[in-house]
Enzyme design. Structure first.
Site, PDB file in Angstrom:
ATOM      1  N   HIS A  79       0.308  -7.839   1.554  1.00 12.60           N
ATOM      2  CA  HIS A  79       0.297  -8.017   3.013  1.00 12.60           C
ATOM      3  C   HIS A  79       0.934  -9.344   3.412  1.00 12.60           C
ATOM      4  O   HIS A  79       1.666  -9.418   4.407  1.00 12.60           O
ATOM      5  CB  HIS A  79      -1.130  -7.935   3.554  1.00 12.60           C
ATOM      6  CG  HIS A  79      -1.798  -6.624   3.285  1.00 12.60           C
ATOM      7  ND1 HIS A  79      -3.134  -6.411   3.530  1.00 12.60           N
ATOM      8  CD2 HIS A  79      -1.318  -5.451   2.784  1.00 12.60           C
ATOM      9  CE1 HIS A  79      -3.447  -5.169   3.198  1.00 12.60           C
ATOM     10  NE2 HIS A  79      -2.365  -4.574   2.732  1.00 12.60           N
ATOM     11  N   HIS A 237       0.745   1.627   7.787  1.00 14.51           N
ATOM     12  CA  HIS A 237       0.259   0.675   6.784  1.00 14.51           C
ATOM     13  C   HIS A 237       0.939   0.914   5.439  1.00 14.51           C
ATOM     14  O   HIS A 237       1.208  -0.047   4.692  1.00 14.51           O
ATOM     15  CB  HIS A 237      -1.255   0.760   6.615  1.00 14.51           C
ATOM     16  CG  HIS A 237      -1.767  -0.260   5.646  1.00 14.51           C
ATOM     17  ND1 HIS A 237      -1.965  -1.572   5.992  1.00 14.51           N
ATOM     18  CD2 HIS A 237      -2.056  -0.173   4.318  1.00 14.51           C
ATOM     19  CE1 HIS A 237      -2.363  -2.254   4.933  1.00 14.51           C
ATOM     20  NE2 HIS A 237      -2.428  -1.425   3.903  1.00 14.51           N
ATOM     21  N   ASP A 241       2.823  -1.865   3.124  1.00 18.41           N
ATOM     22  CA  ASP A 241       2.663  -2.083   1.684  1.00 18.41           C
ATOM     23  C   ASP A 241       3.997  -1.990   0.952  1.00 18.41           C
ATOM     24  O   ASP A 241       4.276  -2.781   0.038  1.00 18.41           O
ATOM     25  CB  ASP A 241       1.701  -1.051   1.099  1.00 18.41           C
ATOM     26  CG  ASP A 241       0.238  -1.385   1.336  1.00 18.41           C
ATOM     27  OD1 ASP A 241      -0.066  -2.536   1.693  1.00 18.41           O
ATOM     28  OD2 ASP A 241      -0.607  -0.481   1.153  1.00 18.41           O
ATOM     29  N   HIS A 264       1.386   1.489  -4.731  1.00 19.21           N
ATOM     30  CA  HIS A 264       1.880   0.229  -5.281  1.00 19.21           C
ATOM     31  C   HIS A 264       2.647   0.419  -6.586  1.00 19.21           C
ATOM     32  O   HIS A 264       3.703  -0.191  -6.792  1.00 19.21           O
ATOM     33  CB  HIS A 264       0.718  -0.739  -5.485  1.00 19.21           C
ATOM     34  CG  HIS A 264       0.042  -1.121  -4.215  1.00 19.21           C
ATOM     35  ND1 HIS A 264       0.668  -1.843  -3.214  1.00 19.21           N
ATOM     36  CD2 HIS A 264      -1.205  -0.866  -3.752  1.00 19.21           C
ATOM     37  CE1 HIS A 264      -0.165  -2.026  -2.210  1.00 19.21           C
ATOM     38  NE2 HIS A 264      -1.306  -1.442  -2.517  1.00 19.21           N
TER      39      HIS A 264
END
Length: 280
Positions: A79, A237, A241, A264
């Site tokens: 973030h 969001h 990421d 991720h």
């Protein structure tokens, strides 16, 4: 060749908060840095061990992105990295007195505010804006990512959560600029499914998670402090990421990123492929 002046912060700024996974209070300090320093994390509690914000230093991608150097780690960097990269900050030292970056409200909002409070200044040296020499892609099970040559940084993301009727399928596409990130992406908070919470806690995660820094989705509704900030806050969001993870490529670049259900681990895998085809 596209290029611009390198940028750093005008003054030092500080923020204290709780890490979402380890649940420990931490303070970060963002410090201006000289040209060609890059973004470097520094564990102030461990004799100043430096951890460059680069792909070779990624050591864990389970529910967040963790960097390491030697015996030092710094977790949940994505973030903050998204805010720094979207603000075109090239050189900064990030000092942290714990092993995890504070989560703030679960978005990049607090980090964008820090950058605003610090101010930004240009530096004498230039940085080139890299381009892709060819498309690259990554695929694993239901996850797909591709990066195509483009004259701007654009991200198109499809989020598909058939296990959650309240999320369902969401799609957004943005040209990533400092303004679009600040208005459309930075406010969007991390989220979890209600039926995932026990699993996450059993793994020692979300020790600092609460409704002040996350949104929880149930089959029949949403648990949140206040309303969703956007009807499609989850997919936004995910874009946040993705920006943070790809910033670990370590240099600004332009491309059209197309993602379906990435996280991720797959974001980092695509970043490594992008690094192989950047020019100049």
């Amino acid at each position: 060749m596209l290029e611009r002046a390198q940028r750093t912060l005008r003054r030092e700024v500080r923020y204290s908060g709780v890490g979402i996974h380890f649940g420990k209070s931490a303070t970060i300090t963002l410090e201006p840095a000289k040209e060609n320093t890059g973004i470097v994390f520094c564990r102030s509690d461990l004799l100043g061990e430096h951890i460059p914000a680069l792909l070779p230093h990624v050591c864990n991608t389970g529910r967040s992105t963790t960097l390491s150097s030697g015996d030092s780690i710094i977790a949940t960097v994505e973030h903050l990295m998204a805010a720094l990269r979207s603000s075109n900050i090239d050189n900064v030292i990030v000092r942290c007195d714990e092993e995890e970056i504070p989560i703030g409200d679960g978005s990049s909002h607090v980090f964008m505010q820090l950058i605003h409070d610090a101010g930004v200044c240009t530096q004498n040296d230039k940085v080139s804006i890299a381009r892709l020499s060819q498309p690259v892609y990554y695929q694993a099970q239901d996850t797909f990512l591709a990066a195509f040559p483009c004259d701007e940084l654009k991200i198109s993301y499809t989020l598909h959560y058939p296990q959650s009727p309240t999320i369902g399928t969401q799609y957004r596409s943005f040209v990533i600029t400092e303004e679009s990130f600040r208005k459309e992406i930075a406010p969007c908070r991390t989220f979890a499914l209600y039926n995932e919470l026990c699993f996450l806690m059993e793994r020692g995660l979300i020790g600092g998670g609460c409704l002040e820094n996350a949104v929880v989705f149930k089959d029949d509704g949403v648990i949140s402090l206040g309303q969703l900030r956007f009807p499609d806050e989850p997919v936004r969001h995910k874009i946040l990421d993705l920006i943070g993870d790809l910033s670990l490529v370590g240099r600004p670049f332009v491309a059209h990123i197309v993602a379906v259900g990435s996280g991720h681990s797959s974001n980092i895998a695509l970043g490594r492929k992008i690094l192989e085809v950047l020019q100049p």
